[in-house]
Motif scaffolding. Structure first.
Motif, mmCIF file in Angstrom:
data_model
loop_
_atom_site.group_PDB
_atom_site.id
_atom_site.type_symbol
_atom_site.label_atom_id
_atom_site.label_comp_id
_atom_site.label_asym_id
_atom_site.label_seq_id
_atom_site.Cartn_x
_atom_site.Cartn_y
_atom_site.Cartn_z
ATOM 1 N N LYS A 190 -7.022 4.473 4.021
ATOM 2 C CA LYS A 190 -8.251 3.702 3.869
ATOM 3 C C LYS A 190 -8.225 2.476 4.786
ATOM 4 O O LYS A 190 -7.560 1.485 4.486
ATOM 5 C CB LYS A 190 -8.428 3.298 2.413
ATOM 6 C CG LYS A 190 -8.495 4.521 1.509
ATOM 7 C CD LYS A 190 -8.565 4.168 0.061
ATOM 8 C CE LYS A 190 -8.602 5.469 -0.749
ATOM 9 N NZ LYS A 190 -8.521 5.225 -2.166
ATOM 10 N N LEU A 214 0.879 -1.170 0.000
ATOM 11 C CA LEU A 214 0.000 0.000 0.000
ATOM 12 C C LEU A 214 0.914 1.217 0.000
ATOM 13 O O LEU A 214 1.881 1.268 0.775
ATOM 14 C CB LEU A 214 -0.906 0.024 1.225
ATOM 15 C CG LEU A 214 -1.928 -1.108 1.346
ATOM 16 C CD1 LEU A 214 -2.656 -1.021 2.679
ATOM 17 C CD2 LEU A 214 -2.914 -1.079 0.193
ATOM 18 N N ASP A 215 0.616 2.168 -0.868
ATOM 19 C CA ASP A 215 1.457 3.350 -1.014
ATOM 20 C C ASP A 215 0.649 4.619 -0.813
ATOM 21 O O ASP A 215 -0.512 4.695 -1.227
ATOM 22 C CB ASP A 215 2.069 3.404 -2.421
ATOM 23 C CG ASP A 215 3.063 2.293 -2.673
ATOM 24 O OD1 ASP A 215 3.958 2.107 -1.842
ATOM 25 O OD2 ASP A 215 2.951 1.620 -3.720
ATOM 26 N N ASP A 235 -1.613 7.583 -0.199
ATOM 27 C CA ASP A 235 -2.946 7.785 0.363
ATOM 28 C C ASP A 235 -3.765 6.505 0.473
ATOM 29 O O ASP A 235 -4.819 6.498 1.098
ATOM 30 C CB ASP A 235 -3.717 8.865 -0.394
ATOM 31 C CG ASP A 235 -4.009 8.519 -1.834
ATOM 32 O OD1 ASP A 235 -3.570 7.455 -2.314
ATOM 33 O OD2 ASP A 235 -4.686 9.326 -2.505
ATOM 34 N N GLN A 236 -3.289 5.390 -0.083
ATOM 35 C CA GLN A 236 -3.970 4.111 0.146
ATOM 36 C C GLN A 236 -3.974 3.768 1.636
ATOM 37 O O GLN A 236 -4.879 3.089 2.123
ATOM 38 C CB GLN A 236 -3.293 2.986 -0.631
ATOM 39 C CG GLN A 236 -3.447 3.089 -2.128
ATOM 40 C CD GLN A 236 -2.684 2.002 -2.848
ATOM 41 O OE1 GLN A 236 -1.600 1.589 -2.427
ATOM 42 N NE2 GLN A 236 -3.246 1.524 -3.945
ATOM 43 N N LEU A 248 -8.631 -0.976 3.207
ATOM 44 C CA LEU A 248 -7.462 -1.494 2.491
ATOM 45 C C LEU A 248 -6.405 -2.011 3.461
ATOM 46 O O LEU A 248 -5.762 -3.035 3.198
ATOM 47 C CB LEU A 248 -6.850 -0.416 1.593
ATOM 48 C CG LEU A 248 -7.568 -0.099 0.299
ATOM 49 C CD1 LEU A 248 -6.840 1.002 -0.472
ATOM 50 C CD2 LEU A 248 -7.703 -1.339 -0.572
#
Length: 140
Positions: free
Chosen positions: A116, A109-110, A112-113, A119
């Motif tokens: 969430k 996950l990078d 702004d992911q 996520l």
């Protein structure tokens, strides 16, 4: 409870992997910008996700995993796009921070992911289910 391994710089990351990766442990890596004396990163995106990521580690990570918290350095070091910034090269291929990776896996996950929660939960759930079916083992 997962074991946190604080890491500063690429050399420390290499050294830690030499110790832990040979055991085929379940290793999560969280990359962020260096923090100042007050504990605040120069990276505003890192500051924005910090509480969410810490909560996700507590709630979702495998209890016997390793969590590398990797300080990629100050702003100047991170912004260096030359091969001298080894975080930008394989096997990590970082293009943004913050970033969350599972070692020896394509899951990541990078940026702004990481804002969430769904996520984040999926990231850790996927790692747990895959570690049960492949040869990745929790660390002890």
């Amino acid at each position: 409870m997962p074991q946190y391994v604080p890491i500063t710089g690429f050399k420390q990351l290499e050294d830690a992997l030499k110790v832990h990766a040979k055991n085929n442990c379940l290793i999560y890596m969280y990359f962020f910008g260096e923090k100042d004396s007050t504990g605040r990163s120069w990276c505003p995106d890192c500051v924005a996700v910090e509480d969410l990521v810490e909560t996700a580690f507590r709630e979702y990570s495998h209890p016997n995993s390793l969590i590398y918290t990797v300080n990629v350095g100050d702003r100047t070091a991170w912004k260096d796009k030359s091969p001298a910034n080894k975080f930008r090269l394989p096997p990590f291929n970082l293009t943004v921070i913050p970033a969350l990776l599972r070692w020896n896996n394509s899951e990541r996950l990078d940026g702004d992911q990481l804002l969430k929660p769904d996520l984040l939960k999926l990231f850790f759930d996927e790692a747990k289910s895959q570690s049960a079916t492949d040869n990745t083992i929790p660390c002890k």
